[in-house]
Design a protein around this motif. Structure first.
Motif, PDB file in Angstrom:
ATOM      1  N   ALA A  89       0.830  -1.155   0.037  1.00 35.03           N
ATOM      2  CA  ALA A  89       0.080   0.152  -0.141  1.00 35.03           C
ATOM      3  C   ALA A  89       0.883   1.387  -0.010  1.00 35.03           C
ATOM      4  O   ALA A  89       0.407   2.297  -0.621  1.00 35.03           O
ATOM      5  CB  ALA A  89      -0.951  -0.016   1.079  1.00 35.03           C
ATOM      6  N   SER A  90       1.867   1.183   0.698  1.00 39.02           N
ATOM      7  CA  SER A  90       2.656   2.581   1.045  1.00 39.02           C
ATOM      8  C   SER A  90       4.312   2.296   0.862  1.00 39.02           C
ATOM      9  O   SER A  90       4.844   2.362   1.701  1.00 39.02           O
ATOM     10  CB  SER A  90       2.389   3.015   2.178  1.00 39.02           C
ATOM     11  OG  SER A  90       1.030   3.464   2.172  1.00 39.02           O
ATOM     12  N   PRO A  91       4.750   1.799  -0.322  1.00 44.99           N
ATOM     13  CA  PRO A  91       6.043   1.501  -0.795  1.00 44.99           C
ATOM     14  C   PRO A  91       7.194   2.643  -0.190  1.00 44.99           C
ATOM     15  O   PRO A  91       8.193   2.608   0.319  1.00 44.99           O
ATOM     16  CB  PRO A  91       6.338   0.983  -1.950  1.00 44.99           C
ATOM     17  CG  PRO A  91       5.018   1.813  -2.557  1.00 44.99           C
ATOM     18  CD  PRO A  91       4.040   1.556  -1.774  1.00 44.99           C
ATOM     19  N   VAL A  92       6.821   3.925  -0.586  1.00 42.16           N
ATOM     20  CA  VAL A  92       7.624   4.987  -0.385  1.00 42.16           C
ATOM     21  C   VAL A  92       7.906   5.158   0.940  1.00 42.16           C
ATOM     22  O   VAL A  92       8.861   5.289   1.490  1.00 42.16           O
ATOM     23  CB  VAL A  92       7.012   6.228  -1.107  1.00 42.16           C
ATOM     24  CG1 VAL A  92       7.914   7.424  -0.704  1.00 42.16           C
ATOM     25  CG2 VAL A  92       6.874   5.911  -2.622  1.00 42.16           C
ATOM     26  N   GLN A  93       6.603   5.415   1.771  1.00 38.85           N
ATOM     27  CA  GLN A  93       6.622   5.533   3.240  1.00 38.85           C
ATOM     28  C   GLN A  93       7.267   4.141   4.025  1.00 38.85           C
ATOM     29  O   GLN A  93       8.146   4.725   4.946  1.00 38.85           O
ATOM     30  CB  GLN A  93       5.184   5.555   3.709  1.00 38.85           C
ATOM     31  CG  GLN A  93       5.064   5.562   5.545  1.00 38.85           C
ATOM     32  CD  GLN A  93       3.589   5.911   5.767  1.00 38.85           C
ATOM     33  OE1 GLN A  93       3.039   6.114   5.040  1.00 38.85           O
ATOM     34  NE2 GLN A  93       3.688   5.974   7.191  1.00 38.85           N
ATOM     35  N   GLU A  94       7.275   3.111   3.496  1.00 38.31           N
ATOM     36  CA  GLU A  94       8.002   1.832   4.043  1.00 38.31           C
ATOM     37  C   GLU A  94       9.622   2.107   4.097  1.00 38.31           C
ATOM     38  O   GLU A  94      10.228   1.861   4.789  1.00 38.31           O
ATOM     39  CB  GLU A  94       7.457   0.798   3.631  1.00 38.31           C
ATOM     40  CG  GLU A  94       6.115   0.321   4.103  1.00 38.31           C
ATOM     41  CD  GLU A  94       6.023   0.198   5.483  1.00 38.31           C
ATOM     42  OE1 GLU A  94       6.831  -0.658   6.240  1.00 38.31           O
ATOM     43  OE2 GLU A  94       5.339   0.832   6.263  1.00 38.31           O
ATOM     44  N   GLN A  95       9.701   2.738   2.478  1.00 44.00           N
ATOM     45  CA  GLN A  95      11.390   2.828   2.432  1.00 44.00           C
ATOM     46  C   GLN A  95      11.813   3.963   3.399  1.00 44.00           C
ATOM     47  O   GLN A  95      12.994   3.982   3.610  1.00 44.00           O
ATOM     48  CB  GLN A  95      11.594   3.181   0.933  1.00 44.00           C
ATOM     49  CG  GLN A  95      12.915   3.355   0.780  1.00 44.00           C
ATOM     50  CD  GLN A  95      13.171   3.838  -0.639  1.00 44.00           C
ATOM     51  OE1 GLN A  95      12.619   3.027  -1.658  1.00 44.00           O
ATOM     52  NE2 GLN A  95      14.137   4.544  -0.920  1.00 44.00           N
ATOM     53  N   ALA A  96      11.098   4.793   3.476  1.00 48.38           N
ATOM     54  CA  ALA A  96      11.526   6.057   4.300  1.00 48.38           C
ATOM     55  C   ALA A  96      11.607   5.555   5.984  1.00 48.38           C
ATOM     56  O   ALA A  96      12.665   6.189   6.669  1.00 48.38           O
ATOM     57  CB  ALA A  96      10.665   7.442   4.262  1.00 48.38           C
ATOM     58  N   GLU A  97      10.742   4.757   6.348  1.00 47.71           N
ATOM     59  CA  GLU A  97      10.799   4.020   7.484  1.00 47.71           C
ATOM     60  C   GLU A  97      12.183   3.177   7.842  1.00 47.71           C
ATOM     61  O   GLU A  97      12.889   3.238   8.766  1.00 47.71           O
ATOM     62  CB  GLU A  97       9.725   3.167   7.859  1.00 47.71           C
ATOM     63  CG  GLU A  97       9.372   2.736   9.253  1.00 47.71           C
ATOM     64  CD  GLU A  97       8.257   1.842   9.474  1.00 47.71           C
ATOM     65  OE1 GLU A  97       7.630   1.633  10.567  1.00 47.71           O
ATOM     66  OE2 GLU A  97       7.645   1.512   8.236  1.00 47.71           O
ATOM     67  N   LEU A  98      12.440   2.346   6.713  1.00 48.68           N
ATOM     68  CA  LEU A  98      13.898   1.720   6.829  1.00 48.68           C
ATOM     69  C   LEU A  98      14.883   2.516   6.823  1.00 48.68           C
ATOM     70  O   LEU A  98      15.898   2.234   7.678  1.00 48.68           O
ATOM     71  CB  LEU A  98      13.681   0.777   5.640  1.00 48.68           C
ATOM     72  CG  LEU A  98      14.628  -0.520   5.613  1.00 48.68           C
ATOM     73  CD1 LEU A  98      14.282  -1.455   6.934  1.00 48.68           C
ATOM     74  CD2 LEU A  98      14.679  -1.388   4.490  1.00 48.68           C
ATOM     75  N   THR A  99      14.857   3.817   5.955  1.00 43.53           N
ATOM     76  CA  THR A  99      16.086   4.504   5.989  1.00 43.53           C
ATOM     77  C   THR A  99      16.228   4.992   7.487  1.00 43.53           C
ATOM     78  O   THR A  99      17.428   5.245   7.758  1.00 43.53           O
ATOM     79  CB  THR A  99      15.723   5.764   5.004  1.00 43.53           C
ATOM     80  OG1 THR A  99      15.538   5.258   3.997  1.00 43.53           O
ATOM     81  CG2 THR A  99      16.727   6.813   5.061  1.00 43.53           C
ATOM     82  N   ALA A 100      15.154   5.457   8.162  1.00 43.57           N
ATOM     83  CA  ALA A 100      15.495   6.134   9.448  1.00 43.57           C
ATOM     84  C   ALA A 100      15.751   5.062  10.379  1.00 43.57           C
ATOM     85  O   ALA A 100      16.606   5.698  11.316  1.00 43.57           O
ATOM     86  CB  ALA A 100      13.784   6.718  10.043  1.00 43.57           C
ATOM     87  N   ILE A 101      15.574   3.919  10.184  1.00 46.29           N
ATOM     88  CA  ILE A 101      16.174   3.046  10.975  1.00 46.29           C
ATOM     89  C   ILE A 101      17.783   2.841  11.072  1.00 46.29           C
ATOM     90  O   ILE A 101      18.529   2.738  11.782  1.00 46.29           O
ATOM     91  CB  ILE A 101      15.496   1.501  10.705  1.00 46.29           C
ATOM     92  CG1 ILE A 101      14.121   1.359  11.122  1.00 46.29           C
ATOM     93  CG2 ILE A 101      16.274   0.281  11.467  1.00 46.29           C
ATOM     94  CD1 ILE A 101      13.449   0.160  10.777  1.00 46.29           C
TER      95      ILE A 101
END
Length: 229
Positions: A89-101
């Motif tokens: 549903a939200s690949p861009v948001q999930e990538q940003a979440e992984l980046t923040a980690i």
């Protein structure tokens, strides 16, 4: 380059269940034997009680491990399903979440973003399972493995005090079971520490102390009821 380091983390699942099973087998059966003996039972009664304790304990350990580890597995599976839906549903948001980690772990933002992008391209769910949820193949819940390891080692541990009952005369049984069980527990602590790479003295002292306490309390209860009778 060949990876030559030997790590023990992959042993955590079965090692925990095996040590728990063997420890419970020795402690519960030895305590049961001492309690029944202190109450005044004969050798046949002690063996019957100990054997019943072995069978009941092994089945209880297997069922308990299977149910508890299955619950962990169900939770992991549910989290993976939820994460898969979020990735769709939200690949861009999930990538940003992984980046923040990765930024929190010490990478600079540009490198963190590049790593997140490449890992998501390779295996998005695997990357999020490992780095966001803490789920990996090494530490994944394995209910059947845990149940078999726990039940099998419980049975082995429980047999040891029963063998002592058979080998020693009734007059020496209490001391023989107590001393031998403490030696078995010490050996278990040493073996488990070696297998897991932990400090030997700490592991051996821990299992021996709690085993001695359990046996002393159970023998006291048996003596109390034996006198009361």
């Amino acid at each position: 380059m060949r990876h030559t380091e030997s790590h023990r983390t992959q042993r955590i699942g079965w090692l925990r269940a095996a040590v728990l099973g063997a420890n419970d087998g020795i402690v519960s059966t030895a305590s049961l034997v001492l309690g029944v003996a202190a109450a005044g039972a004969d050798v046949r009664g002690i063996l019957v009680a100990g054997t019943a304790g072995l069978v009941a304990g092994a089945m209880s350990m297997a069922a308990g491990e299977y149910v508890s580890v299955s619950s962990q597995s169900d939770t992991e599976r549910a989290d993976l399903v939820r994460e898969r839906d979020e990735l769709a549903a939200s690949p861009v948001q999930e990538q940003a979440e992984l980046t923040a980690i990765y930024v929190k772990r010490g990478l600079n933002p540009d490198l963190a973003e590049a790593v997140a992008r490449q890992l998501m391209h390779h295996d998005a769910l695997g990357a999020h399972a490992r780095d966001e949820l803490g789920i990996s193949d090494t530490l994944a819940a394995r209910p059947v493995q845990a149940a078999l390891a726990s039940a099998g080692t419980f049975s082995v541990g429980a047999v040891l005090p029963l063998l002592v009952v058979l080998l020693f005369p009734a007059s020496a049984m209490m001391w023989a079971v107590s001393v031998s069980s403490l030696l078995f527990l010490t050996l278990l602590g040493v073996v488990s520490a070696r297998a897991g790479g932990a400090p030997v003295i700490v592991a051996a002292s821990r299992v021996t102390f709690w085993g001695a306490l359990a046996m002393a309390l159970t023998a006291g209860v048996g003596a109390l009821f034996g006198v009361a009778a």
